[in-house]
Write a protein that holds these residues in place. Sequence first.
Motif, PDB file in Angstrom:
ATOM      1  N   ASN A 106       0.816  -1.209   0.000  1.00 39.50           N
ATOM      2  CA  ASN A 106       0.000   0.000   0.000  1.00 39.50           C
ATOM      3  C   ASN A 106       0.848   1.257   0.000  1.00 39.50           C
ATOM      4  O   ASN A 106       0.623   2.170  -0.783  1.00 39.50           O
ATOM      5  CB  ASN A 106      -0.918   0.013   1.233  1.00 39.50           C
ATOM      6  CG  ASN A 106      -1.944  -1.095   1.146  1.00 39.50           C
ATOM      7  OD1 ASN A 106      -2.146  -1.659   0.073  1.00 39.50           O
ATOM      8  ND2 ASN A 106      -2.561  -1.411   2.266  1.00 39.50           N
ATOM      9  N   HIS A 107       1.834   1.284   0.904  1.00 44.44           N
ATOM     10  CA  HIS A 107       2.560   2.539   1.097  1.00 44.44           C
ATOM     11  C   HIS A 107       3.746   2.724   0.166  1.00 44.44           C
ATOM     12  O   HIS A 107       4.049   3.821  -0.235  1.00 44.44           O
ATOM     13  CB  HIS A 107       3.048   2.633   2.549  1.00 44.44           C
ATOM     14  CG  HIS A 107       1.925   2.758   3.516  1.00 44.44           C
ATOM     15  ND1 HIS A 107       1.575   1.752   4.383  1.00 44.44           N
ATOM     16  CD2 HIS A 107       1.028   3.756   3.723  1.00 44.44           C
ATOM     17  CE1 HIS A 107       0.539   2.118   5.102  1.00 44.44           C
ATOM     18  NE2 HIS A 107       0.165   3.339   4.719  1.00 44.44           N
ATOM     19  N   ASP A 108       4.403   1.626  -0.122  1.00 43.71           N
ATOM     20  CA  ASP A 108       5.660   1.773  -0.845  1.00 43.71           C
ATOM     21  C   ASP A 108       5.531   1.523  -2.342  1.00 43.71           C
ATOM     22  O   ASP A 108       6.425   1.834  -3.109  1.00 43.71           O
ATOM     23  CB  ASP A 108       6.718   0.829  -0.269  1.00 43.71           C
ATOM     24  CG  ASP A 108       6.908   1.073   1.219  1.00 43.71           C
ATOM     25  OD1 ASP A 108       6.650   2.211   1.644  1.00 43.71           O
ATOM     26  OD2 ASP A 108       7.292   0.122   1.938  1.00 43.71           O
ATOM     27  N   ILE A 109       4.445   0.903  -2.748  1.00 41.11           N
ATOM     28  CA  ILE A 109       4.316   0.649  -4.184  1.00 41.11           C
ATOM     29  C   ILE A 109       3.151   1.433  -4.761  1.00 41.11           C
ATOM     30  O   ILE A 109       3.315   2.273  -5.644  1.00 41.11           O
ATOM     31  CB  ILE A 109       4.134  -0.860  -4.454  1.00 41.11           C
ATOM     32  CG1 ILE A 109       5.357  -1.615  -3.944  1.00 41.11           C
ATOM     33  CG2 ILE A 109       3.923  -1.107  -5.943  1.00 41.11           C
ATOM     34  CD1 ILE A 109       5.190  -3.105  -3.953  1.00 41.11           C
ATOM     35  N   LEU A 110       1.975   1.170  -4.199  1.00 35.59           N
ATOM     36  CA  LEU A 110       0.800   1.778  -4.819  1.00 35.59           C
ATOM     37  C   LEU A 110       0.800   3.299  -4.658  1.00 35.59           C
ATOM     38  O   LEU A 110       0.523   4.019  -5.586  1.00 35.59           O
ATOM     39  CB  LEU A 110      -0.472   1.187  -4.217  1.00 35.59           C
ATOM     40  CG  LEU A 110      -0.711  -0.275  -4.604  1.00 35.59           C
ATOM     41  CD1 LEU A 110      -1.958  -0.821  -3.941  1.00 35.59           C
ATOM     42  CD2 LEU A 110      -0.821  -0.403  -6.110  1.00 35.59           C
ATOM     43  N   ARG A 111       1.175   3.757  -3.454  1.00 32.78           N
ATOM     44  CA  ARG A 111       1.112   5.204  -3.259  1.00 32.78           C
ATOM     45  C   ARG A 111       2.081   5.964  -4.169  1.00 32.78           C
ATOM     46  O   ARG A 111       1.645   6.849  -4.909  1.00 32.78           O
ATOM     47  CB  ARG A 111       1.367   5.558  -1.798  1.00 32.78           C
ATOM     48  CG  ARG A 111       1.180   7.055  -1.566  1.00 32.78           C
ATOM     49  CD  ARG A 111       1.637   7.476  -0.233  1.00 32.78           C
ATOM     50  NE  ARG A 111       0.791   6.854   0.782  1.00 32.78           N
ATOM     51  CZ  ARG A 111       0.727   7.332   2.030  1.00 32.78           C
ATOM     52  NH1 ARG A 111       1.434   8.363   2.372  1.00 32.78           N
ATOM     53  NH2 ARG A 111      -0.026   6.747   2.901  1.00 32.78           N
ATOM     54  N   PRO A 112       3.381   5.628  -4.167  1.00 29.67           N
ATOM     55  CA  PRO A 112       4.265   6.404  -5.062  1.00 29.67           C
ATOM     56  C   PRO A 112       3.883   6.266  -6.524  1.00 29.67           C
ATOM     57  O   PRO A 112       3.943   7.255  -7.274  1.00 29.67           O
ATOM     58  CB  PRO A 112       5.655   5.823  -4.796  1.00 29.67           C
ATOM     59  CG  PRO A 112       5.475   4.597  -4.016  1.00 29.67           C
ATOM     60  CD  PRO A 112       4.143   4.670  -3.362  1.00 29.67           C
ATOM     61  N   LEU A 113       3.453   5.106  -6.941  1.00 30.65           N
ATOM     62  CA  LEU A 113       3.148   4.941  -8.360  1.00 30.65           C
ATOM     63  C   LEU A 113       1.894   5.721  -8.742  1.00 30.65           C
ATOM     64  O   LEU A 113       1.823   6.298  -9.811  1.00 30.65           O
ATOM     65  CB  LEU A 113       2.964   3.463  -8.684  1.00 30.65           C
ATOM     66  CG  LEU A 113       4.237   2.619  -8.714  1.00 30.65           C
ATOM     67  CD1 LEU A 113       3.899   1.161  -9.035  1.00 30.65           C
ATOM     68  CD2 LEU A 113       5.235   3.150  -9.728  1.00 30.65           C
ATOM     69  N   GLN A 114       0.919   5.728  -7.833  1.00 32.37           N
ATOM     70  CA  GLN A 114      -0.362   6.314  -8.205  1.00 32.37           C
ATOM     71  C   GLN A 114      -0.393   7.826  -8.019  1.00 32.37           C
ATOM     72  O   GLN A 114      -1.065   8.527  -8.746  1.00 32.37           O
ATOM     73  CB  GLN A 114      -1.478   5.690  -7.368  1.00 32.37           C
ATOM     74  CG  GLN A 114      -1.946   4.365  -7.934  1.00 32.37           C
ATOM     75  CD  GLN A 114      -3.085   3.805  -7.100  1.00 32.37           C
ATOM     76  OE1 GLN A 114      -2.952   3.602  -5.913  1.00 32.37           O
ATOM     77  NE2 GLN A 114      -4.212   3.573  -7.742  1.00 32.37           N
ATOM     78  N   PHE A 115       0.352   8.299  -6.995  1.00 33.79           N
ATOM     79  CA  PHE A 115       0.135   9.698  -6.649  1.00 33.79           C
ATOM     80  C   PHE A 115       1.336  10.597  -6.875  1.00 33.79           C
ATOM     81  O   PHE A 115       1.218  11.794  -6.806  1.00 33.79           O
ATOM     82  CB  PHE A 115      -0.305   9.803  -5.176  1.00 33.79           C
ATOM     83  CG  PHE A 115      -1.568   9.028  -4.918  1.00 33.79           C
ATOM     84  CD1 PHE A 115      -2.775   9.464  -5.499  1.00 33.79           C
ATOM     85  CD2 PHE A 115      -1.576   7.890  -4.149  1.00 33.79           C
ATOM     86  CE1 PHE A 115      -3.936   8.757  -5.278  1.00 33.79           C
ATOM     87  CE2 PHE A 115      -2.734   7.193  -3.930  1.00 33.79           C
ATOM     88  CZ  PHE A 115      -3.930   7.614  -4.494  1.00 33.79           C
TER      89      PHE A 115
END
Lengths: 494, 367, 374
Positions: free
Chosen positions: A59-68
């Motif tokens: 959630n924090h290290d992959i999805l967040r940086p990639l999405q936002f």
Amino acid sequence: MAEKVNDCIATDLNSVISHLREHFNDTPDLIFREFGIKQTGEQGLLVFMDGLSDKNAINHDILRPLQFEEGSGQAGGKLIMNVGHIMTVETWMRVEQNLLNGFSTLFVDGRTEAYSLDTRGWPQRAIEDPQMESSLKGAHQGFVETGGQNIALIRRYIPNRELKIRKLTVGKRGRTEVSILYLEDVTNKQFINSLEERIRAITVDVIINTGELAEFVEDDPYSIFPQFMTTERPDAAASQILQGRCVVVLDRSPSVIVAPVSFMSFFQSVDDYSTRWSISTFIRLLRMFAFFVAAFLPAFYIAVVSYHFEIIPLKLLFTLGESRGRVPFPPFLEAIIMELTLEMLREAGVRLPAPVGQTVGIVGGIVIGQAVVQAGLISNTMVIIVSFTAIASFILPNYDMVAAVRLVRFMLMVLAAMFGFVGLTVGLMAMVGHLITLKSLGMPYSTPLAPLHIKDWKDTIIRMPLWKMNKRPEGSAPLQSVRQGNTRTKEEQE
Amino acid sequence: MNAQAQKQKPSITILQFICIISGIQIGVAVLSLPGNLVKAAGTDGWIAIIIGWIIAGVAGTVIVMVMKNGQDETILELISRTLGKWAGKLAALLMACYFVLLTFDGLNRTVLITKTWLLPNTSSFTLMVLMLIPSYAVLNNQIIAVGRYVVVIFLMSLWVPFIYLLPLKNGHLLHLLPVIKEGWGPVFIALKALIYPSLGIIAAFFLYPYLKNKKQAVAGMWVSNSITMGLYLFITVICLLFYSPDEFIQYNEPVISMLSSIEFRFVERIEVLFIAFYIFFFSMVWIPCLYLTVECTSWMLGGKKKTLHLQIICVGLAVITYLLKPTFSASDDLQERLMWIGFGFEYVLPVCLLGYLWIYGKFQPRR
Amino acid sequence: MPIMIVRRGLLACLLLIPLTGCADQIDLETATVPLALGMDLDEEGRFHYFTSEPIFSSKLKKTSHESSGTSTTLRQSRERQDSQILGLTLGRNFQVTIIGKRMMQHKGWFKMMDVLYRDARNTLTDRMIMFDGPVSELFALDQPDQPMMPVLLRGMVINKSSRSETANTSVQQLHRQMYETGITPYVSEITVSNKKIYMAGTALMDSKGIYVESLNTTESILLAVLQRTANPGISLTFQIPGVEKQPPFVSNSVSISPGKISTKIKTSYENGKFNFHIKVKTNVSLTEHLFPFDVFKEKKELEKKINEQMTKKLTALVHKIQKKKVDPIGLGLYARAHEYDAYMKVKDNWGEALSRGDVKIEVSVTIASVGAVR
């Protein structure tokens, strides 16, 4: 690799999904997550196994940086993620393996490669006190079920770049990671090579435990004596490595294999080095004595009572004769009954939770013992003999050796019942003959005794003061024999 | 792995070399030696041991000198190289016969002694099979296992001589006096009794090529001879002190009978334990000899299938025991014969060989 | 491969063969282990054997069982014994072997013991005892207030002999004494009076084993002094002549307890006679003197008197031995060691030769301590 062409991953996200769905049917714990990558503006697909991977990290290290987060904005550009270990994979095979090991895989629409991200986070146990080999003064950290952590635990003791690791994989289905740890400048290459060769030769589905691995690579699988030692103590493993041996860490198993070992290694424990040398020498001799008691005492009793009672001193003869006179069974049967009862009690105690196990012990030991004698089923001498044997076998520090001793005991009992002392001697002869021909990774099993290395006796039969043991044991043929310099100068010794 | 093991030539240490030779020598022979010496020379028999020590030492040195002529080859290869292939085969056959006799003699004695002292009603055949089982376990391997086994037995038996100091409480130094009572004649006659107990030095013919450090061979021969003869001297003198000279010849195995008089508070009849332990000791004869037999026969037939040879010989020994039903008198007879056969093999043969090799060496360069 | 299987199978069969053998197994409870062996002749000269074996049971009051009977040999007697009792009789635990005096007076009794030596499983450490009287009497003795007869007798022999009051001859040593020409056999002697067992001393036999003479306990001690087997702890009492007695008390007595005794025996052969010069030297402690006497002033004098008395007693003992033509001291061993040629001539008749020989005894005693009071 004839199907290499087919093995390449698809570039189209939909075909990726259908491919994976097809291969992983009935696998509800495989999670697909589609999202748009803000950094490059491409379409992404994250696949991971639920439960094997760390959700926080995803959630924090992959999805967040990639999405936002903002990125280069170009398609095919670099992706920025907060993950330590990123592997680029191009084949379905690798993707599958990584998924099953807890890596999450990122597919990007249009790219011919996927990214395996280290988000491994399966259920894990905290590091605890070792269960089987508890120690009084030693460290209280035991190995856990994660190979990487176990290697780390050993490295903590030997922070040296000469500590090398050879990584192998075993098992067609399980693909278990096996790491051989050794000191490059100390350990004899012969051992490592033959160990590696043997491990590579294993073709099985999966290896669950170190015991299984040991059974596959042992020199003589028919022997009742363990030819490899397993330990669940990192400090023990480290000290073995320092003596010029290799340690095999098997992922998912909370104990490691030490090889090559000699017969005498099974009489040593880590605590020997943390107590004063005179005391640990005494304890080692005691263990040796206990080994013989545990293996020979019931057989000796049978031989005496049914063949050679002339050796019994007169006063004992009366008591023995009286207690034997009331028993309906011949000595051999009597001994077998008691030994089997004891083995059953032991097995019952092992599987039961600790409080219940204790009760079993009390019921078995005291109540049955007392009642059986009073009922005149078993002579009280036999009860004494059996309990003495049991105590003696508990003194041995290694479980595998204790198990071997049990079997030896039964064999000797049969021999003693048939031939008295002659049977015992022949049994001992066969045992000596077997032990001296046995090998562990090609190293003689009975090493400091046969072949004789008197210098190694310093740390086998007895334990000399540590500052006297300046050389590594000759038995394991180390490349570098000097272990330490002179700690004490002459004046100090005087 | 196997290829690797075969590449490495097995080697034995000097200690193993010494122990194997001493083991074959001492083994069962130590039991009858004091009696035989006393029969020949009365209480002066022990002097013969000192003379015998020198003779056996010289014989051992001769054997090593013969072996120095070869390059890393056993006596059989040496003979077939210098005397011809068929001479080699013949030598192998004869030596195999000799070793199998020694093996049988050792096993036979052990069985008989076990029967007399421990299990009088058990059949010899059963005991023989019982003894062969551990031998097979050791011998299924190479020379290394034999060497290690013998060293372990030696270490385990180190305490035995001390027990023999206990009966000395009833010993009488007066028995030995006067020294040389009947002159030197009987002492030299008693040397004959020492031939059989010194048999075993021939093993050096086969062990020498495996020896790690060949320079130590001569010293090793002398050390092993000294151990053997030292033990003989020790046991013989103790027997002489313990038994009266007139009473001595009444016993068949004085060395064992003497133990019957030891008394401990915590265990009675200590000799029962001892005789059981002695089986260990006796095995130092038959295990190396069995190995040497297999070595000879398998070399004769091409050097392959050692395990098969071992199995056939073991079964053969068991069957022979079953058919012959060993007795003490037959065993004594065999020992008497072995004495002369052994004398030929271990004392005469090496000298002849050395002479031949010397001549061979003289003529060889001229060709 | 099939050949391998056949071979393994054959080997396995061979391994199974030993399973057939347990012919020698005799469990302790099924065995009868006689602890004492008795042998005697009755008035008609028939051979009787006696054994006493313990009963392993706490329920019965009697702890031992005695069996007896007549037979031609000891080995044959075993079958007779087996027919009387529960278990199988084995001679593996004998504590004592008792021979009746009457049997010992017959030549050739030693041959009856052959089985003890021949069957290697029999004990050789059991103590030899001569019983002065019919052995049946001893075995019939039932003493509830004392340990079992065999245990009692062995204990008696071992403890008394540690103070040299009797011989400590095991069956093994008897064998030596019988076959050695330079020594004649001697065994412990016991008697029974008032249903109580007494240690009488030592019985002497000639070279054929025939009983010739008994020594009482004092003489046994002196014999041990000459044999050089006397341990510290023995006690000797002498009456000093010339000291006034106060009847009824024998107040002219003095008791000494020697420490380590050194006995030196010198042998020579002259004019067809063996001469032995025996020097006994020891430090003693005075344990008792019943007459007034200043130890510090008259020490030398007392020593002299003790020397005289001891010499007298030892000489008397030697004369007794010489008269009976026996040699329990083992002077023959000295004769052989030092005068080999002369000894070999008289070897078979050593007792005779000794009786013609000369034995001179010299005692020198030093009083080392006088005890706690003056």
